[in-house]
Scaffold this motif. Structure first.
Motif, PDB file in Angstrom:
ATOM      1  N   ILE A  50      -1.314 -26.115 -17.064  1.00  0.00           N
ATOM      2  CA  ILE A  50      -1.306 -25.946 -18.518  1.00  0.00           C
ATOM      3  C   ILE A  50      -0.958 -24.511 -18.887  1.00  0.00           C
ATOM      4  N   ALA A  51      -1.382 -23.529 -18.090  1.00  0.00           N
ATOM      5  CA  ALA A  51      -0.992 -22.147 -18.357  1.00  0.00           C
ATOM      6  C   ALA A  51       0.526 -22.001 -18.236  1.00  0.00           C
ATOM      7  N   ARG A  52       1.120 -22.595 -17.215  1.00  0.00           N
ATOM      8  CA  ARG A  52       2.570 -22.530 -17.031  1.00  0.00           C
ATOM      9  C   ARG A  52       3.292 -23.225 -18.183  1.00  0.00           C
ATOM     10  N   ARG A  53       2.740 -24.356 -18.636  1.00  0.00           N
ATOM     11  CA  ARG A  53       3.377 -25.105 -19.721  1.00  0.00           C
ATOM     12  C   ARG A  53       3.364 -24.296 -21.024  1.00  0.00           C
ATOM     13  N   VAL A  54       2.237 -23.615 -21.335  1.00  0.00           N
ATOM     14  CA  VAL A  54       2.155 -22.798 -22.550  1.00  0.00           C
ATOM     15  C   VAL A  54       3.083 -21.586 -22.439  1.00  0.00           C
ATOM     16  N   ILE A  55       3.092 -20.946 -21.285  1.00  0.00           N
ATOM     17  CA  ILE A  55       3.963 -19.779 -21.080  1.00  0.00           C
ATOM     18  C   ILE A  55       5.425 -20.156 -21.286  1.00  0.00           C
ATOM     19  N   ARG A  56       5.807 -21.353 -20.846  1.00  0.00           N
ATOM     20  CA  ARG A  56       7.184 -21.816 -21.007  1.00  0.00           C
ATOM     21  C   ARG A  56       7.579 -21.882 -22.490  1.00  0.00           C
ATOM     22  N   THR A  57       6.694 -22.417 -23.317  1.00  0.00           N
ATOM     23  CA  THR A  57       6.992 -22.493 -24.749  1.00  0.00           C
ATOM     24  C   THR A  57       6.999 -21.115 -25.393  1.00  0.00           C
ATOM     25  N   LEU A  58       6.062 -20.250 -25.014  1.00  0.00           N
ATOM     26  CA  LEU A  58       6.036 -18.893 -25.572  1.00  0.00           C
ATOM     27  C   LEU A  58       7.346 -18.166 -25.264  1.00  0.00           C
ATOM     28  N   ARG A  59       7.860 -18.360 -24.055  1.00  0.00           N
ATOM     29  CA  ARG A  59       9.119 -17.713 -23.694  1.00  0.00           C
ATOM     30  C   ARG A  59      10.255 -18.241 -24.570  1.00  0.00           C
ATOM     31  N   THR A  60      10.271 -19.553 -24.815  1.00  0.00           N
ATOM     32  CA  THR A  60      11.301 -20.147 -25.672  1.00  0.00           C
ATOM     33  C   THR A  60      11.226 -19.590 -27.092  1.00  0.00           C
ATOM     34  N   MET A  61      10.001 -19.322 -27.550  1.00  0.00           N
ATOM     35  CA  MET A  61       9.806 -18.802 -28.901  1.00  0.00           C
ATOM     36  C   MET A  61      10.014 -17.288 -28.984  1.00  0.00           C
ATOM     37  N   GLY A  62      10.257 -16.625 -27.856  1.00  0.00           N
ATOM     38  CA  GLY A  62      10.436 -15.191 -27.859  1.00  0.00           C
ATOM     39  C   GLY A  62       9.146 -14.409 -27.978  1.00  0.00           C
ATOM     40  N   ILE A  63       8.033 -15.029 -27.591  1.00  0.00           N
ATOM     41  CA  ILE A  63       6.714 -14.392 -27.676  1.00  0.00           C
ATOM     42  C   ILE A  63       6.300 -13.903 -26.294  1.00  0.00           C
ATOM     43  N   ARG A  64       5.810 -12.695 -26.226  1.00  0.00           N
ATOM     44  CA  ARG A  64       5.359 -12.120 -24.958  1.00  0.00           C
ATOM     45  C   ARG A  64       4.081 -12.830 -24.516  1.00  0.00           C
ATOM     46  N   SER A  65       4.034 -13.256 -23.239  1.00  0.00           N
ATOM     47  CA  SER A  65       2.887 -14.000 -22.716  1.00  0.00           C
ATOM     48  C   SER A  65       2.037 -13.129 -21.812  1.00  0.00           C
TER      49      SER A  65
END
Length: 651
Positions: A13-28
């Motif tokens: 789930i951490a990897r899944r959230v990080i993937r979306t944050l990267r798509t949105m241009g948000i630093r994880s």
């Protein structure tokens, strides 16, 4: 919009959230315990912060550690994933006091729905049907026993806090209640820090159907249709799908779907819910018009991918994590209910590090080879991206395999093919069990209920097919010999086992293999034209190989002649023995209960010690009758096969 978001979780789930944050241009920002120093989610984040040692209570469940990590990284918001602190009111309040946004519902919503007793009382006041039972704060065992007499059996004991089926016990009679209550309280206290319990009538053979909701801070709320999660083991979901085959196949299914969706939206609005959440219902298979509220999960669900795979917004897919982030940042929900539709069918299987043939005991250790499936309409959300560790400190889920199809039959076929491609070497998994489950006729026909898996009993351990075994033998024969070498560096021809003999005749070469304590003498075939079985030696034990073929995944040990004879004799001794006087731990874990004292007289089958690992408690029982000697203490950390007690058999 946020510039930096901290993910207060681990694994897939951490990897899944990080993937979306990267798509949105948000630093994880990822957090990790000492056990996860080299984990995949740590490598993939933009920044990482250590939060403590391996035990979850000192790391992922430590509110001060997460708050400090936010300060160190400059995170403006926290995504909690699921489990751990995701539904913890104190955590949400601590973030609020620190000026950090919680990507989830408000403190008030968490308070109302995060406790099952309060949630049940709340929705009852809003005319939502609930299962008969007693749900009041502070009920002690005596009060629950008195209530059980009036409610009647069978009953279901449930922890007020937490979720995921942990601490839930079905009870058939009053005689079983005291022991079940004690075990439920231990589990609830350990998993959730709260041992409050309530009881309700057990609905036999129910279906578990849940509705995904999404809401913004302006009161706009929509439902994203339903998921069916009826395939469960001990109240823990195993296979999930969307939409529900029950509602899809019923002539009046569309009307029931609409009613259930409206009930879920009303439940969410009643607590001014914000973000993604799930309202869970028990549905009678015989009378699906009758459904009962169970609980509301105030977080993202493990099974959310099946909703993402089938729900369309004016024909486009949606990302639930993205909408969680946008709503938490104050953006309005630009989705209207009439714009939502369902396209096709999706099924998800949870791949666990566990041994189904040994009572689904957790399997702990190092994964030295991991290969995820690929292909059209297949999604893999995994904790691993290659070799990694499975720790006894956390949930044993390795991966979620999701398949989409134009209809349910196609989705199931795609899922089966994807599971067949999923390779895990180093620990046992439930992959073969999952493939057998979705191949069942009743599952294929959609005749599901929450008791289906448990009613089937413990699955048998699989064996390689003759074709797979032939390829395994050939691969093993090509590996370096395990026989001792002479000082000159050569191996004695008497040790090679290649079939050579003094008469000049040649016997077919063979290998002796130990497959789950079953010794097999297998002839080695000639050169294989096409090999479809993956066989790899264990990196630290060259006599052990792991094999993956059409018939499953197997851990296999190549035996010398001396070892084969010894194994055969040991097997015969076990067959004639009355039982083992040594009670051993079936898994690494912690001693959470000791049912007897030194010197007690015990009988075969009597519980001696309780061991807990990965939030699962296992009772170790006596195999023989006699006088017991306990060799461990409460709280001790024990290893697999460690002797916990020894019994001197009665004369």
């Amino acid at each position: 919009m946020f510039s930096t978001v901290l993910v207060a979780n681990r694994g897939e789930i951490a990897r899944r959230v990080i993937r979306t944050l990267r798509t949105m241009g948000i630093r994880s920002v990822a957090v990790y315990s000492d056990a996860d120093r080299d984990a995949a989610h740590v490598r993939e984040a933009d920044e990482v912060v250590r939060i403590g040692p391996a035990p979850a209570a000192e790391s992922y469940l430590s509110i001060p550690a997460i708050i400090q990590a936010c300060r160190e990284s400059g995170a403006e918001a926290v995504h909690p994933g699921y489990g751990f602190l995701s539904e913890n009111v104190d955590f949400a309040r601590a973030l609020e006091n620190a000026g950090i946004v919680f990507i989830g519902p408000s403190v008030d919503s968490l308070h109302a729905m995060g406790d099952k007793i309060r949630a049940k009382q709340h929705v009852e006041a809003h005319s939502v049907p609930t299962v008969p039972g007693i749900a009041e704060p502070g009920l002690d065992d005596d009060a629950l026993l008195r209530a059980a007499e009036s409610i009647g059996f069978p009953l279901l004991i449930k922890p007020s806090a937490g979720g995921g089926g942990k601490g839930m016990f079905a009870v058939e009679s009053m005689a079983d209640m005291p022991a079940a209550l004690a075990s439920a309280r231990r589990t609830a206290a350990s998993a959730f820090g709260d041992d409050t319990l309530f009881i309700e009538r057990l609905v036999r053979n129910p279906r578990h159907i849940e509705v995904q909701v999404l809401a913004d801070q302006r009161g706009n709320t929509v439902h994203l249709f339903e998921r069916e999660c009826s395939l469960q083991r001990r109240h823990q979901k195993v296979i999930e799908e969307a939409p529900s085959p029950l509602l899809t196949d019923l002539p009046r299914g569309a009307q029931i779907r609409e009613r259930m969706g409206e009930a879920a939206v009303n439940a969410a609005k009643s607590v001014n819910y914000v973000g993604a959440g799930t309202v869970e219902f028990l549905v009678s298979h015989e009378n699906p018009d009758e459904f009962f509220f169970m609980e509301m999960n105030t977080r993202l669900q493990v099974e959310h991918p099946v909703t993402e795979e089938v729900v369309r917004v004016t024909g486009e897919r949606l990302d639930l994590v993205e909408w969680q982030v946008r709503v938490a940042a104050g953006e309005p929900l630009s989705i209207r209910q009439e714009e939502l539709s369902i396209e096709g069918h999706a099924v998800e299987a949870r791949v666990y590090a566990e041994d189904p043939a040994s009572g689904f005991l957790p399997s702990v250790g190092e994964v030295f080879e991991f290969r995820a499936p690929a292909g059209a309409h297949v999604r893999s959300d995994s904790a691993l991206d290659g070799p990694g560790s499975i720790s006894a400190n956390y949930d044993p889920m390795i991966s979620k395999i999701i398949a989409w199809g134009e209809d349910r039959a196609q989705a199931l076929a795609t899922l089966d093919a994807a599971l067949a491609e999923t390779l895990v070497f180093g620990v046992r998994t439930n992959i073969d069990f999952l493939r057998g489950l979705i191949a069942r006729t009743d599952v294929r026909e959609g005749a599901l209920n929450t008791n289906l898996i448990d009613a089937a009993g413990q699955p048998e351990r699989g064996v390689p097919s003759e074709a797979d075994l032939s390829e395994i033998a050939h691969a093993v024969s090509l590996m370096a010999p395990t026989a001792p070498r002479h000082s000159g560096g050569w191996t004695s021809p008497w040790k090679l086992g290649d079939g050579w003999c003094l008469t000049g005749a040649t016997r077919a070469p063979h290998v002796v293999l130990d497959i789950d304590d079953q010794v097999r003498r297998v002839s080695v075939p000639g050169e294989q034209e096409v090999s479809v079985v993956v066989v790899l030696p264990h990196p630290t034990d060259p006599s052990t190989v792991w094999a993956h073929g059409a018939s499953g995944t197997f851990e296999i040990r190549k035996l010398t002649r001396t070892e084969a004879v010894a194994r055969s004799r040991a097997a015969k001794a076990r067959e004639t023995s009355a039982g083992n006087p040594e009670a051993r731990s079936p898994m690494p874990g912690a001693v959470v209960s000791i049912a007897v004292q030194d010197g007690d007289t015990v009988t075969a089958g009597q519980t001696l010690v309780g061991v807990e690992a990965m939030k699962m408690e296992h009772s170790v029982v006596a195999e023989v009758s006699g006088t017991v000697k306990i060799l461990v203490s409460m709280g001790d950390q024990v290893s697999k096969n460690q002797v916990l007690a020894r019994i001197e058999a009665a004369a």
